[in-house]
Design a protein around this motif. Structure first.
Motif, PDB file in Angstrom:
ATOM      1  N   MET A  18      27.260  24.549  56.743  1.00 58.83           N
ATOM      2  CA  MET A  18      26.207  25.233  55.992  1.00 58.83           C
ATOM      3  C   MET A  18      26.143  24.749  54.542  1.00 58.83           C
ATOM      4  O   MET A  18      25.055  24.564  53.989  1.00 58.83           O
ATOM      5  CB  MET A  18      26.418  26.753  56.022  1.00 58.83           C
ATOM      6  N   PHE A  19      27.310  24.542  53.923  1.00 64.30           N
ATOM      7  CA  PHE A  19      27.314  24.006  52.565  1.00 64.30           C
ATOM      8  C   PHE A  19      26.700  22.606  52.518  1.00 64.30           C
ATOM      9  O   PHE A  19      25.965  22.271  51.587  1.00 64.30           O
ATOM     10  CB  PHE A  19      28.731  23.985  51.986  1.00 64.30           C
ATOM     11  N   VAL A  20      26.988  21.792  53.516  1.00 66.09           N
ATOM     12  CA  VAL A  20      26.417  20.444  53.574  1.00 66.09           C
ATOM     13  C   VAL A  20      24.904  20.524  53.753  1.00 66.09           C
ATOM     14  O   VAL A  20      24.151  19.773  53.119  1.00 66.09           O
ATOM     15  CB  VAL A  20      27.080  19.599  54.687  1.00 66.09           C
ATOM     16  N   VAL A  21      24.429  21.429  54.583  1.00 67.87           N
ATOM     17  CA  VAL A  21      22.988  21.585  54.790  1.00 67.87           C
ATOM     18  C   VAL A  21      22.301  22.061  53.514  1.00 67.87           C
ATOM     19  O   VAL A  21      21.221  21.569  53.152  1.00 67.87           O
ATOM     20  CB  VAL A  21      22.701  22.540  55.973  1.00 67.87           C
ATOM     21  N   ILE A  22      22.927  22.982  52.800  1.00 64.44           N
ATOM     22  CA  ILE A  22      22.364  23.437  51.519  1.00 64.44           C
ATOM     23  C   ILE A  22      22.326  22.281  50.526  1.00 64.44           C
ATOM     24  O   ILE A  22      21.328  22.074  49.833  1.00 64.44           O
ATOM     25  CB  ILE A  22      23.164  24.638  50.977  1.00 64.44           C
ATOM     26  N   TRP A  23      23.410  21.513  50.454  1.00 61.39           N
ATOM     27  CA  TRP A  23      23.446  20.351  49.568  1.00 61.39           C
ATOM     28  C   TRP A  23      22.368  19.339  49.969  1.00 61.39           C
ATOM     29  O   TRP A  23      21.684  18.782  49.111  1.00 61.39           O
ATOM     30  CB  TRP A  23      24.821  19.700  49.560  1.00 61.39           C
ATOM     31  N   LEU A  24      22.215  19.064  51.270  1.00 60.23           N
ATOM     32  CA  LEU A  24      21.199  18.118  51.724  1.00 60.23           C
ATOM     33  C   LEU A  24      19.798  18.582  51.340  1.00 60.23           C
ATOM     34  O   LEU A  24      18.964  17.772  50.938  1.00 60.23           O
ATOM     35  CB  LEU A  24      21.283  17.930  53.242  1.00 60.23           C
ATOM     36  N   GLY A 104      26.123  11.311  56.195  1.00 60.19           N
ATOM     37  CA  GLY A 104      27.277  11.063  57.055  1.00 60.19           C
ATOM     38  C   GLY A 104      28.055  12.335  57.336  1.00 60.19           C
ATOM     39  O   GLY A 104      28.490  12.570  58.475  1.00 60.19           O
ATOM     40  N   LEU A 105      28.257  13.154  56.318  1.00 60.11           N
ATOM     41  CA  LEU A 105      28.948  14.433  56.524  1.00 60.11           C
ATOM     42  C   LEU A 105      28.153  15.347  57.450  1.00 60.11           C
ATOM     43  O   LEU A 105      28.723  16.019  58.312  1.00 60.11           O
ATOM     44  CB  LEU A 105      29.186  15.142  55.188  1.00 60.11           C
ATOM     45  N   ASN A 106      26.846  15.362  57.276  1.00 67.78           N
ATOM     46  CA  ASN A 106      26.008  16.170  58.152  1.00 67.78           C
ATOM     47  C   ASN A 106      26.159  15.706  59.600  1.00 67.78           C
ATOM     48  O   ASN A 106      26.323  16.516  60.507  1.00 67.78           O
ATOM     49  CB  ASN A 106      24.553  16.097  57.699  1.00 67.78           C
ATOM     50  N   PHE A 107      26.125  14.406  59.820  1.00 62.54           N
ATOM     51  CA  PHE A 107      26.290  13.853  61.161  1.00 62.54           C
ATOM     52  C   PHE A 107      27.671  14.181  61.716  1.00 62.54           C
ATOM     53  O   PHE A 107      27.808  14.566  62.886  1.00 62.54           O
ATOM     54  CB  PHE A 107      26.061  12.337  61.136  1.00 62.54           C
ATOM     55  N   LEU A 108      28.690  14.045  60.888  1.00 61.56           N
ATOM     56  CA  LEU A 108      30.055  14.320  61.327  1.00 61.56           C
ATOM     57  C   LEU A 108      30.218  15.773  61.769  1.00 61.56           C
ATOM     58  O   LEU A 108      30.769  16.047  62.848  1.00 61.56           O
ATOM     59  CB  LEU A 108      31.044  14.000  60.206  1.00 61.56           C
ATOM     60  N   PHE A 109      29.743  16.717  60.977  1.00 66.86           N
ATOM     61  CA  PHE A 109      29.854  18.124  61.355  1.00 66.86           C
ATOM     62  C   PHE A 109      29.028  18.435  62.608  1.00 66.86           C
ATOM     63  O   PHE A 109      29.423  19.251  63.434  1.00 66.86           O
ATOM     64  CB  PHE A 109      29.446  19.048  60.203  1.00 66.86           C
ATOM     65  N   TYR A 110      27.899  17.775  62.748  1.00 70.22           N
ATOM     66  CA  TYR A 110      27.071  17.965  63.943  1.00 70.22           C
ATOM     67  C   TYR A 110      27.822  17.497  65.187  1.00 70.22           C
ATOM     68  O   TYR A 110      27.862  18.197  66.200  1.00 70.22           O
ATOM     69  CB  TYR A 110      25.757  17.204  63.781  1.00 70.22           C
TER      70      TYR A 110
END
Length: 124
Positions: A18-24, A104-110
């Motif tokens: 969720m933090f990564v999505v907010i940052w994105l 990349g972080l978004n993909f990794l968490f996905y």
């Protein structure tokens, strides 16, 4: 395995995601036009603007994601005439790193979430 550790694992994956999505979302809103302005001679930038400019923040996300993919694969896109290699080489490394690491972080968490979901299906 009891439900408590599985829930904690889910939280350990979900909260950072969720933090990564907010940052994105923030990064896409702020940096898409700045990054596209650095690639004036690339035909894909204008095509993406025409195609996705009416789609709001989702369109900006797609444009930003395409731009990141082009920065990751400049040789392939240069062969197709979509990008000027000089512009990619002159692209600021800090901005490029921010784009690549964020997506990349978004993909990794996905992927981690998919693997965890598969594990949950397997243990049932």
């Amino acid at each position: 395995m009891s439900q408590v550790p599985l829930g904690l694992i889910g939280l350990a994956i979900g909260i950072p995601m969720m933090f990564v999505v907010i940052w994105l979302t923030y990064m896409v809103h702020v940096y898409t036009e700045k990054a596209e302005a650095l690639m004036r001679n690339s035909s894909f930038v204008e095509a993406n603007k025409k195609t996705f400019s009416h789609a709001g923040i989702l369109g900006k996300s797609v444009r930003n994601g395409f731009l990141t993919m082009v920065l990751l694969t400049p040789v392939l896109t240069a062969k197709r005439g979509l990008v000027d290699v000089v512009e990619v080489k002159n692209f600021p490394s800090g901005l490029k790193r921010m784009l690549v690491v964020s997506w990349g972080l978004n993909f990794l968490f996905y992927v981690i979430l998919i693997v965890f979901g598969g594990y949950l299906q397997y243990i049932e």
